[in-house]
Write a protein that holds these residues in place. Structure first.
Motif, PDB file in Angstrom:
ATOM      1  N   ASP A  93      53.161  -9.422  56.350  1.00  0.00           N
ATOM      2  CA  ASP A  93      54.409  -9.932  56.934  1.00  0.00           C
ATOM      3  C   ASP A  93      54.160 -10.679  58.241  1.00  0.00           C
ATOM      4  O   ASP A  93      55.040 -11.403  58.727  1.00  0.00           O
ATOM      5  CB  ASP A  93      55.448  -8.828  57.117  1.00  0.00           C
ATOM      6  N   THR A  99      66.222 -11.344  48.434  1.00  0.00           N
ATOM      7  CA  THR A  99      65.870 -11.705  49.811  1.00  0.00           C
ATOM      8  C   THR A  99      66.551 -13.003  50.205  1.00  0.00           C
ATOM      9  O   THR A  99      66.814 -13.246  51.380  1.00  0.00           O
ATOM     10  CB  THR A  99      64.348 -11.871  49.963  1.00  0.00           C
ATOM     11  N   ARG A 157      57.650  -7.691  47.079  1.00  0.00           N
ATOM     12  CA  ARG A 157      59.008  -7.145  46.967  1.00  0.00           C
ATOM     13  C   ARG A 157      59.130  -5.831  47.742  1.00  0.00           C
ATOM     14  O   ARG A 157      60.075  -5.635  48.518  1.00  0.00           O
ATOM     15  CB  ARG A 157      59.367  -6.903  45.495  1.00  0.00           C
ATOM     16  N   LEU A 166      59.021  -6.361  51.538  1.00  0.00           N
ATOM     17  CA  LEU A 166      60.246  -6.916  52.121  1.00  0.00           C
ATOM     18  C   LEU A 166      61.459  -6.002  51.949  1.00  0.00           C
ATOM     19  O   LEU A 166      62.293  -5.897  52.859  1.00  0.00           O
ATOM     20  CB  LEU A 166      60.544  -8.283  51.494  1.00  0.00           C
ATOM     21  N   GLN A 167      61.578  -5.357  50.790  1.00  0.00           N
ATOM     22  CA  GLN A 167      62.775  -4.596  50.466  1.00  0.00           C
ATOM     23  C   GLN A 167      62.620  -3.091  50.684  1.00  0.00           C
ATOM     24  O   GLN A 167      63.624  -2.378  50.771  1.00  0.00           O
ATOM     25  CB  GLN A 167      63.178  -4.842  49.001  1.00  0.00           C
ATOM     26  N   PHE A 197      54.419 -14.127  57.259  1.00  0.00           N
ATOM     27  CA  PHE A 197      55.787 -14.586  57.011  1.00  0.00           C
ATOM     28  C   PHE A 197      56.437 -15.143  58.288  1.00  0.00           C
ATOM     29  O   PHE A 197      57.417 -15.878  58.208  1.00  0.00           O
ATOM     30  CB  PHE A 197      56.648 -13.442  56.477  1.00  0.00           C
TER      31      PHE A 197
END
Length: 226
Positions: free
Chosen positions: A157, A202, A187, A190-191, A160
């Motif tokens: 991340d 997202t 996934r 992020l989730q 990101f």
């Protein structure tokens, strides 16, 4: 008063001796903490003195302790490529929706290390990404990870957040492309590990480059109208 050559020579020699004595006094301190070295070159008629006629050849060398220590430093040559075996590609395209706007596709190819084993991969990807943004200054970014093997590793991340500092004061739409090689890992990153939400929820991650491109185009239009 007319200064004779002999007097001029004597004055020059005195200046040289004064400088030499000062450096010798520094060198004589216990342990020579300043690391002073005094050497003479071009000795004249007296082996222990610099003759006035050779003053232009006299050189006194002072090496500070800091400089001496730096000469003994041990270093290793490193490159960013040493951090990771992941490859990358950079593509630039013009926006079809907004004039004078360009979109960068930054594609990473390879295998991301599992868990903390991928930290150096993340650092490499972030460094390459930031360098690309600085070099081409695009108006939007698509991070294409469809050819990246990824299972787990929190530091992804970090990638990101590309451009978060450079574009802090202006809109900068971003999208990401995934595939079966990395979708489930990204996934859950992020989730949340136990989240039932799909990656499409997202709002900015897609399974095709075309969908990602359309998304950043839409955002460019939206930002222009504000």
């Amino acid at each position: 008063m007319i200064i004779s050559q002999a007097l001029a020579d004597m004055l020059e020699q005195s200046e040289t001796d004064c400088m030499s004595d000062g450096l010798e006094a520094i060198r004589a301190r216990e342990g020579n903490p300043e690391g002073v070295e005094v050497k003479r070159f071009g000795a004249g008629r007296d082996e222990n003195r610099v003759h006035p006629s050779d003053l232009d050849k006299a050189v006194m060398l002072l090496t500070s302790g800091e400089e001496k220590r730096s000469m003994n430093l041990e270093t290793t040559r490193v490159r960013l490529e040493d951090l990771s075996q992941i490859d990358y590609e950079i593509h630039i395209g013009k926006s079809a929706a907004v004039e004078y706007r360009e979109v960068m596709i930054l594609k990473f190819i390879g295998s991301y290390g599992f868990g903390s084993g991928g930290n150096s991969d993340a650092n490499y990807m972030r460094a390459m990404g930031e360098a690309a943004l600085e070099a081409w200054d695009p108006d939007a970014l698509i991070l294409d990870l469809s050819h990246l093997e990824y299972e787990w590793g929190d530091m992804l991340d970090y990638v990101f957040d590309l451009g978060v500092d450079k574009y802090a004061n202006r809109p900068f739409p971003k999208a990401m492309v995934v595939s079966e090689r990395c979708e489930e890992g990204i996934r859950t990153l992020l989730q949340g590990l136990y989240s039932p939400k799909g990656i499409e929820e997202t709002g900015w991650v897609f399974r095709s480059l075309e969908d990602a491109w359309n998304y950043v185009e839409m955002k460019l239009v939206e930002y222009k109208s504000k």
